[in-house]
Motif scaffolding. Structure first.
Motif, short mmCIF file in Angstrom:
data_model
loop_
_atom_site.label_atom_id
_atom_site.label_comp_id
_atom_site.label_asym_id
_atom_site.label_seq_id
_atom_site.Cartn_x
_atom_site.Cartn_y
_atom_site.Cartn_z
N SER A 1 0.82 -1.21 0.00
CA SER A 1 0.00 0.00 0.00
C SER A 1 0.86 1.27 0.00
CB SER A 1 -0.91 0.01 1.24
OG SER A 1 -1.47 1.29 1.44
N PRO A 2 0.41 2.32 -0.68
CA PRO A 2 1.12 3.61 -0.61
C PRO A 2 1.25 4.12 0.82
CG PRO A 2 -0.51 3.65 -2.36
CD PRO A 2 -0.74 2.39 -1.59
N ILE A 3 0.28 3.80 1.66
CA ILE A 3 0.34 4.24 3.06
C ILE A 3 1.57 3.65 3.75
CG2 ILE A 3 -0.81 3.97 5.30
CD1 ILE A 3 -3.47 4.25 3.84
N PHE B 1 0.17 7.18 10.41
CA PHE B 1 -0.09 5.75 10.25
C PHE B 1 0.98 4.87 10.88
CE2 PHE B 1 -2.36 7.47 6.45
CZ PHE B 1 -3.63 7.04 6.80
N ILE B 2 2.17 5.39 11.06
CA ILE B 2 3.27 4.60 11.60
C ILE B 2 3.55 4.93 13.05
CG2 ILE B 2 5.72 4.02 11.36
CD1 ILE B 2 3.95 2.88 9.16
N VAL C 1 -6.50 10.29 19.30
CA VAL C 1 -5.24 10.00 19.98
C VAL C 1 -4.16 9.83 18.91
CG1 VAL C 1 -3.99 8.33 21.42
CG2 VAL C 1 -6.39 8.87 21.91
N PRO C 2 -3.11 10.64 18.92
CA PRO C 2 -2.06 10.47 17.92
C PRO C 2 -1.51 9.05 17.94
CG PRO C 2 -1.75 12.51 19.16
CD PRO C 2 -2.84 11.75 19.85
N MET C 3 -1.09 8.61 16.78
CA MET C 3 -0.59 7.24 16.66
C MET C 3 0.51 6.95 17.67
SD MET C 3 -0.93 4.48 14.68
CE MET C 3 -0.04 3.13 13.91
N ALA C 4 1.43 7.87 17.84
CA ALA C 4 2.54 7.65 18.76
C ALA C 4 2.06 7.42 20.19
CB ALA C 4 3.52 8.82 18.70
N ASP C 5 0.95 8.07 20.56
CA ASP C 5 0.42 7.92 21.92
C ASP C 5 -0.35 6.62 22.12
OD1 ASP C 5 1.53 10.36 22.52
OD2 ASP C 5 -0.35 11.48 22.31
N MET C 6 -0.81 6.05 21.02
CA MET C 6 -1.52 4.77 21.13
C MET C 6 -0.61 3.69 21.71
SD MET C 6 -3.76 4.50 17.62
CE MET C 6 -5.05 5.69 17.24
N PHE C 7 0.68 3.81 21.47
CA PHE C 7 1.61 2.79 21.91
C PHE C 7 1.84 2.79 23.42
CE2 PHE C 7 3.29 3.64 17.46
CZ PHE C 7 2.54 2.60 16.92
N GLN C 8 1.19 3.70 24.12
CA GLN C 8 1.23 3.66 25.58
C GLN C 8 0.35 2.54 26.13
OE1 GLN C 8 0.36 7.52 27.20
NE2 GLN C 8 1.85 8.57 25.90
N HIS C 9 -0.41 1.88 25.26
CA HIS C 9 -1.29 0.78 25.66
C HIS C 9 -0.72 -0.53 25.11
CE1 HIS C 9 -4.59 3.48 27.01
NE2 HIS C 9 -3.96 4.30 26.19
N GLY D 1 -4.79 1.05 7.56
CA GLY D 1 -3.45 1.54 7.26
C GLY D 1 -2.51 1.58 8.45
N ARG D 2 -3.02 1.29 9.66
CA ARG D 2 -2.17 1.37 10.85
C ARG D 2 -1.49 0.03 11.19
NH1 ARG D 2 -6.47 4.63 14.61
NH2 ARG D 2 -7.76 2.88 13.95
N TYR D 3 -1.81 -1.01 10.44
CA TYR D 3 -1.34 -2.35 10.80
C TYR D 3 0.19 -2.43 10.84
CZ TYR D 3 -1.29 -7.49 10.82
OH TYR D 3 -1.09 -8.81 11.14
#
Length: 597
Positions: free
Chosen positions: A336-338, A346-347, A462-470, A483-485
């Protein structure tokens, strides 16, 4: 157009479905359900433990097939594909090894699944269909170009330009839509595959052609004669299920089941059609879980089947490339282009390295209410709406019977005592799941809508980077793939993946080793939560979660890099260049065999 089902098949289908339904009802209602869910061999034995052990064995078996030399890679190719490798295979191998790629022949299975039917189409027809498509990339004399300014095309062009010097002349038609485009009837694909099978052989080494034919310059009219070529017809029906299911075998449940047209009621969730890919209530065959041909109930549980955001489908088999597709679409997959652009939204690379011990022991999901065109009469059939609703403590506390669009946990899943005593409270403590925006067909597209207002209250993103706090990150299909996979896989959190879409990298990943798979109905979500975030099982559950998170991150760093995408696309386009060449049946790379001679 499909063959009419024979009465005996219809009767067998009805009886089988009835038997499975009764069986599932008995198992759900039984007081001894725990003994059916997993036969205990130890105090802490759980069905997920067995699935994780099986995944470890599967992954080890994959790695054992890796090859270390060009000759070994060519031999593995011939054994698995039944043909010689394409011309310039040595250039591909050199590029792959110089970029640190792991060479396991299985990793490229998707290429051959996608391209094999085209061996049953005349090469001149393939060239014409690619050349005539409105959005495409052209490659001539080792240079790639395009006349399209669509951002996906520009990103794909950037990807192909990294390998353009290794590619023959070709035209690459591109799908600019989120949704896949081709659903060739199963009966037609069978004809193409039978033709293709007649070409599958390793030609005599002395007759093999080791180069590609050039194409006329871009813009120069072709003088080729295409016989009775028919124009490509595009369908724009709002209801996609009747289109999608024509790609299924004529005796499959999807082809035999009645088409559902009324979505204005709570959907039926508990279904016997999930049993084929489940073991003791959890996904044991991830690939089969994405095959909707065996799961006709999904026609009322996935937005793309109900009313996609856009529909432009064809029965014709044309060489059209795209970023994702359903199991029975015939599009040719590219990364994917993403994924290639690596946008931070997305990353989320900035937060991807948060240590496991520093994370919240909870599951988080944020997203827009996509999945298609949701309306007042069909929103209950959309997958994201269902997932958000079943994680809404307020809705759970209302104890509606039945709930508006989901099913309450059944006794297949031994939830922790806290969840059994207070399910809404337990969900509130262990999950943070909400929409950031409601996109619905009410007076046009609007950010809010009256018909879902009683059930959903959008919150801040919630910004993608902050999601990783979970620790746990559910990944749910939208209009097409999520696209976030890739960002989730590259992080130190655990992706919990529920999807019907196929992507270029699927053969590289092992469910329960690199991610946690979830049934598209989401009924096993309760059990997944209970396993990882319920009673601690002497601290082992948290360690298991950490092991999956780190294994996925480490493996993504080895086989899902941009370099790996380029290696995949190079091999794909070399194969595509051969299948569109008039001399394809005698083309190949055989230098290793010539040396032996």
């Amino acid at each position: 157009m499909g063959f009419p089902p024979r009465p005996t098949r219809c009767l067998r289908y009805i009886l089988t479905a009835l038997l499975l339904t009764l069986t599932l009802h008995f198992l759900t209602a039984s007081d001894t359900i725990a003994s059916w869910v997993w036969p205990l061999t130890g105090a802490n034995k759980h069905p997920i433990d067995a699935l994780i052990q099986a995944a470890e064995r599967e992954f080890a078996a994959k790695l054992s097939k890796s090859t270390q030399t060009l000759a070994a890679a060519a031999a593995a190719y011939r054994k698995r594909r039944g043909r010689h490798p394409p011309p310039w295979f040595d250039k591909w191998y050199k590029f792959a090894t110089e970029h640190g790629a792991i060479i396991v022949e299985d990793f490229w299975d998707q290429i051959y699944h996608d391209l094999e039917p085209f061996w049953g189409v005349q090469p001149a027809q393939i060239r014409k269909d690619a050349r005539d498509f409105e959005m495409r990339i052209q490659i001539r004399d080792g240079k790639a170009s395009t006349e399209s300014d669509w951002w996906w095309t520009q990103i794909w062009l950037n990807m192909i330009q990294t390998i353009e010097h290794l590619l023959p002349d070709m035209d690459v038609a591109l799908n600019p839509m989120d949704e896949p485009r081709m659903v060739v009837p199963w009966e037609d694909i069978e004809v193409y595959m039978k033709r293709a099978a007649k070409t599958r052989r390793t030609a005599d080494v002395r007759s093999v052609v080791s180069d590609f034919s050039p194409l006329p310059p871009v813009g120069e009219a072709s003088q080729e004669h295409h016989g009775d070529a028919q124009p490509i017809e595009w369908e724009h029906d709002e209801h996609y299920w009747p289109i999608a299911r024509r790609g299924c075998p004529p005796d499959s449940p999807a082809r035999l089941a009645e088409v559902i047209t009324d979505f204005d009621k709570p959907p039926s969730i508990a279904s016997p059609f999930s049993l084929a890919h489940m073991r003791n209530g959890y996904v044991a065959n991830y690939t089969l879980s994405t095959d909707f041909c065996q799961q006709p109930d999904l026609q009322a549980l996935e937005g793309i089947f109900v009313e996609p955001l856009s529909t432009s489908a064809t029965k014709s088999l044309i060489p059209l490339f795209g970023g994702s597709k359903l199991f029975r679409n015939n599009d040719i997959l590219l990364p994917s282009p993403i994924y290639w652009s690596e946008e931070d939204r997305f990353i989320g690379a900035e937060g991807a390295s948060i240590p496991w011990a520093s994370k919240h022991s909870s599951a988080l999901w944020r997203g827009v209410a996509t999945g298609g065109r949701n309306r007042e009469t069909n929103w209950r059939a959309f997958q994201r709406h269902r997932f958000v609703a079943m994680n809404n403590a307020s809705l759970l506390a209302q104890r509606a019977d039945p709930p508006p669009n989901f099913a309450l946990p059944d006794k297949r899943y031994a939830l922790p005592a806290a969840a059994q005593a207070d399910l809404p409270g337990w969900i509130a403590r262990t999950t943070d799941v909400a929409f950031t925006e409601m996109v619905c067909l009410y007076e046009g597209f609007t950010p809010t809508c009256n018909y879902t207002a009683p059930y959903f209250a959008p919150v801040e993103n919630v910004p993608m980077a902050d999601m990783f706090q979970h620790k746990y990150l559910p990944d749910i299909d939208g209009n097409s793939f999520s696209g976030r996979y890739l960002g989730f896989l590259r992080s130190t959190s655990v992706p919990v993946k529920a999807t019907l879409f196929r992507e270029w990298h699927d053969a590289r990943l092992v469910a329960w080793k690199h991610f946690v798979p979830m049934d598209p109905r989401f009924g096993d979500w309760w059990g997944i939560l209970g396993y990882f975030l319920g009673r601690d099982r002497e601290g082992t559950a948290d360690k298991v979660g950490e092991r999956i998170a780190l294994a996925g991150r480490e493996w993504a760093g080895r086989v899902l890099r941009k370099e790996d995408m380029a290696v995949y696309v190079l091999r794909l386009l070399l194969e595509y260049g051969r299948v569109m060449d008039d001399r394809r049946e005698v083309m190949g790379w055989v230098e290793d065999l010539r040396q032996e001679l």
